[in-house]
Design a protein around this motif. Sequence first.
Motif, short mmCIF file in Angstrom:
data_model
loop_
_atom_site.label_atom_id
_atom_site.label_comp_id
_atom_site.label_asym_id
_atom_site.label_seq_id
_atom_site.Cartn_x
_atom_site.Cartn_y
_atom_site.Cartn_z
N ARG A 46 -4.78 5.41 2.56
CA ARG A 46 -6.07 4.89 2.08
C ARG A 46 -7.04 5.99 1.77
NH1 ARG A 46 -6.74 -0.34 6.00
NH2 ARG A 46 -5.22 -1.57 4.91
N ASN A 97 2.44 1.56 -3.55
CA ASN A 97 1.42 1.96 -4.53
C ASN A 97 1.02 3.41 -4.35
OD1 ASN A 97 1.38 -0.55 -5.77
ND2 ASN A 97 -0.27 -1.30 -4.48
N TYR A 98 0.88 3.85 -3.10
CA TYR A 98 0.53 5.25 -2.83
C TYR A 98 1.62 6.17 -3.35
CZ TYR A 98 -0.61 9.55 -0.41
OH TYR A 98 -0.91 10.87 -0.14
N GLN A 99 2.87 5.80 -3.09
CA GLN A 99 3.98 6.64 -3.54
C GLN A 99 4.04 6.72 -5.07
OE1 GLN A 99 7.01 4.71 -0.80
NE2 GLN A 99 7.72 6.82 -0.87
N LYS A 100 3.83 5.61 -5.74
CA LYS A 100 3.83 5.61 -7.21
C LYS A 100 2.69 6.48 -7.74
CE LYS A 100 5.86 1.07 -8.03
NZ LYS A 100 5.58 -0.29 -8.49
N LYS A 101 1.50 6.28 -7.19
CA LYS A 101 0.32 7.01 -7.66
C LYS A 101 0.46 8.51 -7.47
CE LYS A 101 -4.49 7.44 -6.35
NZ LYS A 101 -5.48 6.97 -5.38
N ASN A 102 1.09 8.90 -6.37
CA ASN A 102 1.20 10.32 -6.03
C ASN A 102 2.58 10.91 -6.30
OD1 ASN A 102 -1.51 10.97 -4.71
ND2 ASN A 102 -0.91 9.06 -3.73
N ASP A 103 3.46 10.12 -6.93
CA ASP A 103 4.82 10.56 -7.24
C ASP A 103 5.46 11.19 -6.00
OD1 ASP A 103 7.03 10.89 -8.89
OD2 ASP A 103 6.41 12.91 -9.50
N GLU A 154 0.83 -1.20 0.00
CA GLU A 154 0.00 0.00 0.00
C GLU A 154 0.86 1.25 0.00
OE1 GLU A 154 -3.37 0.23 2.69
OE2 GLU A 154 -3.42 -1.95 2.79
#
Length: 56
Positions: free
Chosen positions: A56, A10-16, A7
């Motif tokens: 989340r 994924n959060y870091q990738k999604k939000n750069d 999680e």
Amino acid sequence: FSTLAEEIINYQKKNDMPDTQLAFNLRITVERLHDIKSMESQPTPEEKKLIEDFVR
């Protein structure tokens, strides 16, 4: 891989968002964030809740 580690990643990738920024936002050290992401150590219940609430 732990669900929490996934999680975070994924959060870091999604939000750069780099580790330093995420650690700052969570008010934990970058080293601690790395330990949790790499599963070198388990997060405390407080850290787990803090991270889950943020990503989340």
